[in-house]
Design a protein around this motif. Structure first.
Motif, PDB file in Angstrom:
ATOM      1  N   LYS A  40       0.832  -1.213   0.000  1.00 40.08           N
ATOM      2  CA  LYS A  40       0.000   0.000   0.000  1.00 40.08           C
ATOM      3  C   LYS A  40       0.868   1.264   0.000  1.00 40.08           C
ATOM      4  O   LYS A  40       0.548   2.260   0.633  1.00 40.08           O
ATOM      5  CB  LYS A  40      -0.968   0.000   1.172  1.00 40.08           C
ATOM      6  N   ALA A  41       1.967   1.184  -0.745  1.00 36.65           N
ATOM      7  CA  ALA A  41       2.899   2.305  -0.844  1.00 36.65           C
ATOM      8  C   ALA A  41       2.958   2.821  -2.277  1.00 36.65           C
ATOM      9  O   ALA A  41       2.785   2.064  -3.231  1.00 36.65           O
ATOM     10  CB  ALA A  41       4.289   1.880  -0.395  1.00 36.65           C
ATOM     11  N   VAL A  42       3.210   4.124  -2.387  1.00 36.31           N
ATOM     12  CA  VAL A  42       3.423   4.766  -3.684  1.00 36.31           C
ATOM     13  C   VAL A  42       4.718   5.551  -3.579  1.00 36.31           C
ATOM     14  O   VAL A  42       4.868   6.410  -2.715  1.00 36.31           O
ATOM     15  CB  VAL A  42       2.262   5.715  -4.054  1.00 36.31           C
ATOM     16  N   THR A  43       5.666   5.236  -4.466  1.00 38.46           N
ATOM     17  CA  THR A  43       6.944   5.941  -4.507  1.00 38.46           C
ATOM     18  C   THR A  43       6.993   6.752  -5.792  1.00 38.46           C
ATOM     19  O   THR A  43       6.720   6.224  -6.877  1.00 38.46           O
ATOM     20  CB  THR A  43       8.120   4.954  -4.444  1.00 38.46           C
ATOM     21  N   ILE A  44       7.343   8.026  -5.646  1.00 40.71           N
ATOM     22  CA  ILE A  44       7.341   8.947  -6.779  1.00 40.71           C
ATOM     23  C   ILE A  44       8.686   9.652  -6.865  1.00 40.71           C
ATOM     24  O   ILE A  44       9.178  10.166  -5.858  1.00 40.71           O
ATOM     25  CB  ILE A  44       6.223  10.015  -6.622  1.00 40.71           C
ATOM     26  N   ASP A  45       9.276   9.667  -8.063  1.00 40.32           N
ATOM     27  CA  ASP A  45      10.455  10.483  -8.355  1.00 40.32           C
ATOM     28  C   ASP A  45       9.954  11.719  -9.092  1.00 40.32           C
ATOM     29  O   ASP A  45       9.211  11.596 -10.073  1.00 40.32           O
ATOM     30  CB  ASP A  45      11.437   9.738  -9.265  1.00 40.32           C
ATOM     31  N   PHE A  46      10.365  12.893  -8.624  1.00 38.78           N
ATOM     32  CA  PHE A  46       9.841  14.114  -9.239  1.00 38.78           C
ATOM     33  C   PHE A  46      10.825  15.264  -9.074  1.00 38.78           C
ATOM     34  O   PHE A  46      11.774  15.193  -8.305  1.00 38.78           O
ATOM     35  CB  PHE A  46       8.491  14.494  -8.623  1.00 38.78           C
ATOM     36  N   GLU A  47      10.564  16.313  -9.855  1.00 33.04           N
ATOM     37  CA  GLU A  47      11.289  17.571  -9.752  1.00 33.04           C
ATOM     38  C   GLU A  47      10.300  18.680 -10.082  1.00 33.04           C
ATOM     39  O   GLU A  47       9.159  18.415 -10.445  1.00 33.04           O
ATOM     40  CB  GLU A  47      12.497  17.585 -10.689  1.00 33.04           C
ATOM     41  N   ASP A  48      10.733  19.931  -9.949  1.00 36.93           N
ATOM     42  CA  ASP A  48       9.859  21.061 -10.263  1.00 36.93           C
ATOM     43  C   ASP A  48       9.310  20.918 -11.668  1.00 36.93           C
ATOM     44  O   ASP A  48      10.041  20.474 -12.546  1.00 36.93           O
ATOM     45  CB  ASP A  48      10.639  22.383 -10.158  1.00 36.93           C
ATOM     46  N   PRO A  49       8.067  21.247 -11.872  1.00 38.53           N
ATOM     47  CA  PRO A  49       7.141  21.967 -11.004  1.00 38.53           C
ATOM     48  C   PRO A  49       6.311  21.071 -10.075  1.00 38.53           C
ATOM     49  O   PRO A  49       5.482  21.579  -9.328  1.00 38.53           O
ATOM     50  CB  PRO A  49       6.236  22.700 -11.988  1.00 38.53           C
ATOM     51  N   ALA A  50       6.493  19.765 -10.089  1.00 34.12           N
ATOM     52  CA  ALA A  50       5.767  18.898  -9.152  1.00 34.12           C
ATOM     53  C   ALA A  50       6.267  19.168  -7.729  1.00 34.12           C
ATOM     54  O   ALA A  50       7.442  19.457  -7.519  1.00 34.12           O
ATOM     55  CB  ALA A  50       5.974  17.432  -9.514  1.00 34.12           C
ATOM     56  N   THR A  51       5.351  19.080  -6.786  1.00 34.25           N
ATOM     57  CA  THR A  51       5.676  19.276  -5.373  1.00 34.25           C
ATOM     58  C   THR A  51       4.921  18.218  -4.566  1.00 34.25           C
ATOM     59  O   THR A  51       3.915  17.669  -5.049  1.00 34.25           O
ATOM     60  CB  THR A  51       5.236  20.659  -4.872  1.00 34.25           C
ATOM     61  N   PRO A  52       5.363  17.949  -3.345  1.00 35.79           N
ATOM     62  CA  PRO A  52       4.598  17.013  -2.512  1.00 35.79           C
ATOM     63  C   PRO A  52       3.138  17.447  -2.345  1.00 35.79           C
ATOM     64  O   PRO A  52       2.235  16.605  -2.374  1.00 35.79           O
ATOM     65  CB  PRO A  52       5.355  17.034  -1.179  1.00 35.79           C
ATOM     66  N   ASP A  53       2.890  18.738  -2.189  1.00 35.32           N
ATOM     67  CA  ASP A  53       1.512  19.213  -2.048  1.00 35.32           C
ATOM     68  C   ASP A  53       0.673  18.899  -3.287  1.00 35.32           C
ATOM     69  O   ASP A  53      -0.483  18.472  -3.171  1.00 35.32           O
ATOM     70  CB  ASP A  53       1.480  20.720  -1.778  1.00 35.32           C
ATOM     71  N   ARG A  54       1.241  19.104  -4.460  1.00 37.96           N
ATOM     72  CA  ARG A  54       0.504  18.816  -5.705  1.00 37.96           C
ATOM     73  C   ARG A  54       0.248  17.318  -5.850  1.00 37.96           C
ATOM     74  O   ARG A  54      -0.826  16.899  -6.287  1.00 37.96           O
ATOM     75  CB  ARG A  54       1.271  19.330  -6.919  1.00 37.96           C
ATOM     76  N   ILE A  55       1.252  16.518  -5.501  1.00 34.57           N
ATOM     77  CA  ILE A  55       1.110  15.063  -5.597  1.00 34.57           C
ATOM     78  C   ILE A  55       0.030  14.584  -4.634  1.00 34.57           C
ATOM     79  O   ILE A  55      -0.855  13.807  -5.010  1.00 34.57           O
ATOM     80  CB  ILE A  55       2.463  14.376  -5.324  1.00 34.57           C
ATOM     81  N   GLU A  56       0.075  15.050  -3.396  1.00 39.29           N
ATOM     82  CA  GLU A  56      -0.922  14.659  -2.398  1.00 39.29           C
ATOM     83  C   GLU A  56      -2.319  15.112  -2.818  1.00 39.29           C
ATOM     84  O   GLU A  56      -3.293  14.372  -2.646  1.00 39.29           O
ATOM     85  CB  GLU A  56      -0.564  15.232  -1.034  1.00 39.29           C
ATOM     86  N   ALA A  57      -2.422  16.304  -3.372  1.00 39.57           N
ATOM     87  CA  ALA A  57      -3.722  16.814  -3.820  1.00 39.57           C
ATOM     88  C   ALA A  57      -4.280  15.955  -4.953  1.00 39.57           C
ATOM     89  O   ALA A  57      -5.480  15.637  -4.968  1.00 39.57           O
ATOM     90  CB  ALA A  57      -3.600  18.267  -4.265  1.00 39.57           C
TER      91      ALA A  57
END
Length: 68
Positions: A40-57
């Motif tokens: 029940k885990a999701v692992t995300i690799d990201f950089e700008d413009p993605a942010t933890p807030d945007r991912i969670e939203a």
């Protein structure tokens, strides 16, 4: 590049995994998404413009909110 892992209790099947991976992968800045039904885990690799807030939203919007 930033990597973050969330616990997403609503993951219950392969369809959930597919939906999460598909929806998050189109978010600008996200380069990799790995979801697991078993953990029940999701692992995300990201950089700008993605942010933890945007991912969670986005996860909340598609009915897979992260555990707090």
């Amino acid at each position: 590049m930033t990597t973050i892992t969330y616990t997403v209790p609503a993951i219950s099947c392969g369809h959930c995994v597919h939906t999460i991976q598909t929806e998050l992968s189109v978010l600008e800045g996200v380069s990799r998404v790995v979801a697991s039904e078993a953990t029940k885990a999701v692992t995300i690799d990201f950089e700008d413009p993605a942010t933890p807030d945007r991912i969670e939203a986005l996860l909340a919007e598609i009915h897979y909110p992260v555990a707090k």
